[in-house]
Write a protein that holds these residues in place. Structure first.
Motif, PDB file in Angstrom:
ATOM      1  N   ARG A   1       6.921   9.972   4.593  1.00  8.33           N
ATOM      2  CA  ARG A   1       6.792   9.167   3.384  1.00  8.33           C
ATOM      3  C   ARG A   1       8.107   9.005   2.644  1.00  8.33           C
ATOM      4  O   ARG A   1       8.244   8.098   1.828  1.00  8.33           O
ATOM      5  CB  ARG A   1       5.766   9.801   2.438  1.00  8.33           C
ATOM      6  CG  ARG A   1       4.385   9.924   3.026  1.00  8.33           C
ATOM      7  CD  ARG A   1       3.805   8.584   3.402  1.00  8.33           C
ATOM      8  NE  ARG A   1       3.512   7.755   2.227  1.00  8.33           N
ATOM      9  CZ  ARG A   1       3.009   6.532   2.283  1.00  8.33           C
ATOM     10  NH1 ARG A   1       2.776   5.967   3.454  1.00  8.33           N
ATOM     11  NH2 ARG A   1       2.767   5.858   1.179  1.00  8.33           N
TER      12      ARG A   1
ATOM     13  N   ASP B   1       0.469   1.664   0.026  1.00  8.29           N
ATOM     14  CA  ASP B   1       1.139   2.231  -1.143  1.00  8.29           C
ATOM     15  C   ASP B   1       0.233   2.132  -2.354  1.00  8.29           C
ATOM     16  O   ASP B   1      -0.594   1.208  -2.466  1.00  8.29           O
ATOM     17  CB  ASP B   1       2.449   1.491  -1.443  1.00  8.29           C
ATOM     18  CG  ASP B   1       3.454   1.616  -0.317  1.00  8.29           C
ATOM     19  OD1 ASP B   1       3.675   2.745   0.137  1.00  8.29           O
ATOM     20  OD2 ASP B   1       4.017   0.579   0.098  1.00  8.29           O
TER      21      ASP B   1
ATOM     22  N   GLU C   1       0.469   5.413   6.466  1.00 11.53           N
ATOM     23  CA  GLU C   1       1.744   4.705   6.370  1.00 11.53           C
ATOM     24  C   GLU C   1       1.512   3.198   6.306  1.00 11.53           C
ATOM     25  O   GLU C   1       0.676   2.636   7.022  1.00 11.53           O
ATOM     26  CB  GLU C   1       2.623   5.044   7.585  1.00 11.53           C
ATOM     27  CG  GLU C   1       4.034   4.510   7.477  1.00 11.53           C
ATOM     28  CD  GLU C   1       4.938   5.034   8.572  1.00 11.53           C
ATOM     29  OE1 GLU C   1       6.109   4.636   8.601  1.00 11.53           O
ATOM     30  OE2 GLU C   1       4.456   5.844   9.385  1.00 11.53           O
TER      31      GLU C   1
ATOM     32  N   SER D   1      10.898   7.609  -2.426  1.00  6.98           N
ATOM     33  CA  SER D   1      12.342   7.757  -2.274  1.00  6.98           C
ATOM     34  C   SER D   1      13.074   7.138  -3.455  1.00  6.98           C
ATOM     35  O   SER D   1      14.039   7.709  -3.980  1.00  6.98           O
ATOM     36  CB  SER D   1      12.813   7.106  -0.970  1.00  6.98           C
ATOM     37  OG  SER D   1      12.249   7.766   0.140  1.00  6.98           O
TER      38      SER D   1
ATOM     39  N   GLU E   1       1.270   9.634  -1.655  1.00  9.38           N
ATOM     40  CA  GLU E   1       1.955  10.085  -0.442  1.00  9.38           C
ATOM     41  C   GLU E   1       1.007  10.388   0.715  1.00  9.38           C
ATOM     42  O   GLU E   1       1.358  10.133   1.877  1.00  9.38           O
ATOM     43  CB  GLU E   1       2.815  11.310  -0.765  1.00  9.38           C
ATOM     44  CG  GLU E   1       4.116  10.970  -1.470  1.00  9.38           C
ATOM     45  CD  GLU E   1       4.947  12.184  -1.821  1.00  9.38           C
ATOM     46  OE1 GLU E   1       6.144  12.007  -2.074  1.00  9.38           O
ATOM     47  OE2 GLU E   1       4.393  13.300  -1.833  1.00  9.38           O
TER      48      GLU E   1
ATOM     49  N   SER F   1       9.617   2.966   0.877  1.00  4.55           N
ATOM     50  CA  SER F   1       9.287   4.293   0.346  1.00  4.55           C
ATOM     51  C   SER F   1       9.497   4.297  -1.160  1.00  4.55           C
ATOM     52  O   SER F   1      10.625   4.440  -1.651  1.00  4.55           O
ATOM     53  CB  SER F   1      10.147   5.368   1.013  1.00  4.55           C
ATOM     54  OG  SER F   1       9.909   6.629   0.420  1.00  4.55           O
TER      55      SER F   1
END
Length: 874
Positions: A375, A533, A530, A600, A526, A597
């Motif tokens: 993630r 979001d 994948e 991030s 998270e 991400s």
């Protein structure tokens, strides 16, 4: 010889430019006595006047390099110098007198080994103690946060409406604020703020009265519990730095003057050498204080490596491998103790089956659910965006400092420390404004439909251990700071005033503690598969970003125990999340399905603003990485923090250094950090700044003369020489026998040590007659002269001790020779200031003697290889 003394000499006399032996008189020294109201100050002190001759510009002599350029800057510089005179510096140079030397010569190897053993044991004790304190503070925050939010939620769910829940929320918050403000206003003013500037000042050699007392520790840590629970935009990390320093210094000295004062001297709380009572000088106290600050940061963030790096990068001016390794052990034990106690409290009887090491201080899920490896990632084209975020973070950090300085200056004028009612009133007003704004935003929040059930399973994910119930869920609540309100099993999606099946999109980040909002911003979503979001409401993020940034500028420095690390991380994380959602929208609008991400971006944003505000580089990088689990982002974090620091440094110093400067403390910064200061130090020589009129004492002197000398000046040390008159009235070199500290003299007078009556023949006994003949007696005498833990304060205790001297005592003689520093540091007059600066800073000196240039050639050279047993120099 002549000596430089930061406090200045009384009745300094005018002198000609050079003495007969060629020593300059000190071209700048006369300027330091100029009155601020002197109308000719510009002619005396500023380069603007010194650099002109009529209309023709002339070169400025080297003696005034670094002088202010205008009369206004001259006044500002003189004002700073006058404020510096109010501080008392520490002397970290270990004593090397005849008594210490005689004791060391007869000291056994086992005694040295025992002292080394206790260094490690005390470091371990500091870590364990801070782990226990960290658990107690976290438990208190949880308790108070749960009481406030759950009581408010109970009123809301039972009555609905606005006024009843609002009155409940505000009244509890203001009640907490009264406690937090009272601890500072009425108990200990030094408990205000984070304490980092003050601790940094102490570690760099400046003493602040009351900084490291038990009363300050209690007021600081209890205060931060109520400050955070009251809803201030604050964190606990800064106060833990201060608290850790107090614990480290206290345990290092194995004694407490505060406890001794409480017990009114009936019992001396001081351990013997057998139980660790070895470390009673200023240098050792500084080292253990530094280790304590590392343990404090480590337990506050649950980040052992980051805590250690913080002390090395920000705190200690004298780095050593010994401090590094003992700090390493201390931070490790502190975090381990914290985790162990949390598991014992939350899962009684289940410690052996509880998973350790799977929760981050700013984590929302366990490591196994968060999937940090998948993630948190970045693309190569993300790096320029991260650099831009670093630049913005640096600019915002500089803006935060500029505004906070203006607010602090306003406080000094209108809300001074001497007005406790005003200070506590400001705390109450700030809490009222913050809590009202947060509550109103949550109340006015739009309602959104809950995510689909298949996503909710991941978003509200928690792990269970079949054989142990649900221990990890309780651990998550504890590390989240309390205040979580669950209804219908939903914690991260509060319903509040919304209908069933919906949640308050603004209340999601506003009706929760700030530390929990930070966790949500970084980690929510998270565990989702994948490519899926969770997107926060853009309006909620914008409001949280703006209002948190504005209010943290007001909160920093208020009359309550507060830290700014968590607010800085929160503001940066929200800004990063906003940037990430914008980048995601742009990428998807272009037709690409490339995953972005968002975590991030939030992590990088948090590091950017923290680096811009604090100017920490390695510490900020490692601390963010440890607390968020973002090991994969180490390179972007380093790059972003570096850019943030470079941009912010263009506008001025970091927040802690700025407050140190505002306080006026004469802290010696890293010499290579400023090119301007480096230029000045390289151009000036020691002789251009040294003091020429030296107040000295004879080796053997009448007690009455010592008392008069101490009363006549404020120097903290005196050269010992038979040429007392020559030292003060002449610039010629004089014979230097040693150096004795004011604190040592006061101890000698207090215990009548070294005092004797001259016989009829007028003979003076040899200096060794005052040194005991047995090792135990020497140890007893050294313990009476020790400055810690029962420290004699020359300013406060001097008159009391002098009043205890009889007329016979004042007429007797005192021998200073066995107790003076035999080998003080000396530098040549033509040495540049850079060399002297390094000596002062790295060796922890307070005084430095200046000798004439071109000394005699030594008989033999002593090389470093000579110190290695079995090896000889060539």
């Amino acid at each position: 010889m002549a000596v430089t003394q930061a406090d200045g000499s009384p009745n300094r006399r005018a002198r000609d430019a050079n003495s007969q032996n060629g020593l300059p008189r000190g071209a700048l020294s006369s300027h330091l006595q100029v009155s601020l109201s002197d109308p000719s100050i510009g002619d005396k002190f500023s380069v603007e006047k010194l650099g002109t001759s009529g209309r023709r510009l002339v070169s400025v002599p080297s003696a005034v390099h670094g002088a202010p350029e205008t009369a206004e800057e001259s006044r500002e510089t003189l004002f700073r110098l006058q404020r510096m005179a109010g501080f008392e510096s520490q002397n970290f140079d270990p004593q090397d007198n005849d008594l210490e030397r005689e004791f060391s010569v007869h000291r056994t190897e086992s005694d040295y080994a025992l002292a080394e053993f206790w260094k490690w044991v005390i470091a371990c004790m500091i870590g364990v103690s801070m782990g226990c304190i960290g658990f107690a503070v976290d438990w208190g925050i949880n308790l108070l946060q749960n009481a406030k939010y759950q009581t408010t939620a109970s009123v809301l769910f039972s009555t609905g409406g606005f006024w009843a829940p609002y009155a409940t929320f505000i009244s509890i918050s203001i009640g907490y604020a009264i406690v937090a403000g009272s601890l500072v206003a009425f108990v200990e003013p030094l408990a205000a703020g984070s304490g980092i500037p003050e601790i940094k000042t102490y570690l760099n050699g400046i003493h602040i009265k009351g900084l490291l007392t038990v009363k300050t520790l209690v007021a600081k840590l209890v205060g931060v519990v109520f400050s955070i629970a009251a809803g201030l935009i604050a964190g606990k990390e800064g106060p833990f730095v201060h608290g850790g320093g107090i614990v480290g210094g206290g345990l290092g000295g194995m004694g407490s003057q505060s406890v001794w004062q409480v017990l009114r001297g009936r019992v001396v709380p001081k351990a013997s050498r057998r139980w660790g009572g070895f470390f009673h000088n200023d240098a050792e106290h500084r080292d253990f204080t530094a280790i304590g600050t590392a343990a404090g940061v480590a337990t506050a963030f649950a980040a052992p490596i980051g805590g250690l790096l913080f002390t090395i990068e920000e705190g200690a001016s004298f780095y050593s491998t010994s401090i590094f390794w003992r700090g390493f052990l201390s931070t490790c034990m502190g975090v381990l103790t914290l985790h162990f106690l949390v598991s014992c409290a939350e899962h009684p009887g289940q410690v052996l089956v509880t998973h350790f090491g799977r929760y981050r201080d700013f984590g929302l899920y366990t490591d196994s659910l968060a999937f940090y490896g998948s993630r948190m990632f970045y693309y190569v084209w993300d790096l320029p965006i991260f650099v831009g975020m670093g630049a913005v973070g640096g600019f915002m950090g500089a803006l935060f400092i500029k505004v906070n300085v203006k607010i602090t200056q306003f406080r000094h004028l209108y809300i001074p420390v001497r007005s406790p009612i005003r200070r506590i009133s400001e705390v109450m007003l700030l809490v009222f404004v913050t809590s009202s704004l947060w509550f109103l935003i949550a109340y006015a929040s739009p309602c959104k439909d809950l995510p689909p059930q298949d996503q909710m399973t991941f978003l509200e994910a928690d792990e269970t251990i079949p054989s142990a119930g649900h221990p990890d869920e309780k651990t998550e609540d504890f590390y989240g700071g309390g205040g979580q309100v669950r209804k219908g099993g939903k914690e991260h999606f509060p319903q509040l005033w919304c209908a069933n099946g919906t949640y308050s999109s603004y209340g999601q980040v506003f009706f929760t503690p700030l530390s929990q909002s930070l966790r949500l911003i970084i980690h929510l979503g998270e565990p989702l598969p994948e490519g899926t979001d969770f997107l926060f409401d853009f309006g909620a993020l914008t409001c949280l970003f703006l209002f948190s940034f504005i209010l943290m500028m007001w909160t920093n420095g208020v009359g309550a125990s507060t830290g700014m690390f968590v607010p800085a991380l929160a503001v940066g994380a929200v800004g990063g999340r906003i940037t990430g959602q914008i980048i995601r929208a742009i990428v998807h609008r272009s037709g690409s399905t490339l995953p972005i991400s968002l975590s991030s971006y939030a992590v990088v944003g948090a590091a950017a603003f923290m680096g811009g505000a604090t100017r920490l580089t390695l510490t900020a990088t490692v601390m963010v990485m440890e607390t968020t689990g973002s090991l994969q982002l180490i390179v972007p974090l380093m790059l972003t923090v570096f850019v943030a620091k470079v941009v912010a440094d263009y506008f001025g110093a970091g927040i802690d250094d700025t407050h140190v400067k505002m306080r006026g403390a004469p802290v010696l910064e890293e010499p290579s950090m400023s090119s301007h200061q480096t230029m000045i130090a390289d151009k000036l020589t020691v002789s251009e700044l040294m003091t020429m009129a030296v107040v000295a004492l004879p080796p053997v002197v009448k007690v009455g003369q010592v008392v008069e000398t101490l009363r006549a000046c404020t120097h903290q040390a005196f050269p010992v020489t038979p040429d007392v008159v020559k030292a003060y009235e002449s610039a010629e070199p004089f014979d230097l026998h040693g150096l004795i500290l004011r604190s040592t003299i006061v101890k000698l007078l207090q215990h009548r040590i070294g005092m004797f009556t001259v016989d009829t023949n007028g003979e003076i006994p040899p200096s060794k007659s005052h040194i005991p003949t047995t090792q135990q007696e020497r140890l007893n005498l050294l313990e009476r002269l020790e400055q810690r833990p029962l420290k004699v304060r020359p300013k406060e205790d001097y008159e009391r001790i002098v009043r205890g001297l009889s007329a016979a005592d004042l007429e007797s003689m005192i021998d200073l020779r066995p107790f003076m520093q035999r080998n003080p540091f000396v530098v040549q007059a033509d040495a540049n200031l850079s060399r002297t600066y390094r000596l002062f800073r790295t060796m922890g000196l307070r005084h430095l003697f200046v000798s004439p240039p071109q000394p005699k050639v030594p008989l033999q050279v002593f090389e470093s290889v000579d110190q290695v047993p079995g090896m000889a120099s060539c």
